[in-house]
Write an enzyme that holds these catalytic residues in place. Structure first.
Site: not given
Ligand code: NAD
Length: 274
Positions: A143, A156, A160
């Site tokens: 992130s 977080y 990260k």
């Molecule tokens: P999202 O919730 O749409 O997708 C994340 C997926 O991970 C979900 O399907 C969830 O069920 C799965 N998941 C969660 N915990 C899990 C576990 N213990 N084991 C297996 N699967 C698990 O969210 P996203 O935004 O696509 O997130 C993806 C990654 O991006 C994450 O690591 C998040 O921290 C990171 N991220 C997201 C953003 C944002 O603004 N969306 C910004 C920076 C980083």
């Protein structure tokens, strides 16, 4: 790796958001896929959707907090594909709240998913990627919070930053093995992250404990999950260590490093001689 055609890719958190968009992008470019997610219903829907679009895809229910689950995922991937070319450690949750109000269970929840998850991915896959003859790539979703301190996102950020450190260190160590490493560091991207985080947290870390709300940070509407997926797919092929989709991140990252650099001048001015 110079193309996805005929490659095999494993994506954790592949049932939603950035993981699912990347699965679509890899499939569009000709990769075979194994999606892993803790949410069975969403995983089944994602696999059906991708198959409907002609993708060669399997789903494996896997909780990245559990090393046994991730080892079983690696077993399934190597059984299915023979060689694995891309492992994308993307599954994650978000948690927001000031450190002074963060409970021990809050810390455990965030570090279990967001730091131990990617470590488990490395533990389960790396020895076999080193042993296989084909080139391979390990990717991570960290992130912007893995590069910059964000007030209100303490646990977080700790997790990260750890993922960024894991990727940076690994990239130095496995270069000689022909393994590339990429770490994705986005600002806010429109996904179901907070709703999914609440569901994943469940009662295991204290019944009904909240995951908070992300700080209202304005973001770039053009940086969609689909755009991030394209950048990630390109970044892996060109072996970029960092993929940082939001150009708005640049100024604060520069100021952080300038602040660190200035410390040497301040120390010298204070008479430090070493
Ligand atoms: P999202 O919730 O749409 O997708 C994340 C997926 O991970 C979900 O399907 C969830 O069920 C799965 N998941 C969660 N915990 C899990 C576990 N213990 N084991 C297996 N699967 C698990 O969210 P996203 O935004 O696509 O997130 C993806 C990654 O991006 C994450 O690591 C998040 O921290 C990171 N991220 C997201 C953003 C944002 O603004 N969306 C910004 C920076 C980083």
């Amino acid at each position: 790796m110079d193309s996805y055609a005929g490659c095999s890719a494993v994506i954790t958190g592949g049932a939603s958001g950035i993981g699912l968009a990347t699965a679509r992008e890899f499939a569009r470019r000709g990769a075979r896929l194994m999606l892993a997610d803790v949410n069975r219903a969403a995983l089944d829907a994602a696999v059906a959707d991708l198959r409907g679009a002609g993708a060669d895809v399997r789903g494996v229910v896997c909780d990245v907090r559990r090393l046994d689950d991730v080892v079983a995922l690696a077993d399934a991937a190597f059984d299915e594909f023979g060689s694995v070319h891309v492992v994308f450690n993307n599954a994650g949750i978000a948690y927001a709240g000031p450190i002074a109000e963060t409970s021990h269970d809050d810390w455990r929840f965030v570090l279990d998913v967001d730091l131990w998850g990617p470590i488990h991915g490395v533990e389960a896959f790396l020895p076999r990627l080193i042993a296989q003859q084909d080139p391979a790539h390990i990717a991570f979703t960290a992130s912007f919070a893995g590069l910059m301190p964000n007030a209100g996102l303490g646990p977080y950020c700790v997790a990260k930053y750890g993922v960024v450190a894991l990727a940076e260190t690994l990239s130095r160590e496995v270069r000689a093995n022909g393994i590339g490493v990429t770490v994705l560091c986005p600002m806010i991207v429109e996904t179901d992250l907070m709703a999914n985080s609440r569901r994943v947290r469940g009662d295991e870390y204290g019944a009904g404990a909240p995951v908070g709300d992300l700080p209202a940070i304005s973001t770039d509407p053009e940086v969609t999950a689909e755009r991030v997926a394209e950048l990630m797919a390109d970044g892996i092929l060109t072996n970029q260590l960092y993929v940082i989709p939001h150009s708005a991140a640049r100024g604060s990252i520069r100021r952080r490093f300038e602040r660190i650099d200035r410390t040497f001048d301040e120390q010298a001015a204070a008479g430090w001689t070493h």
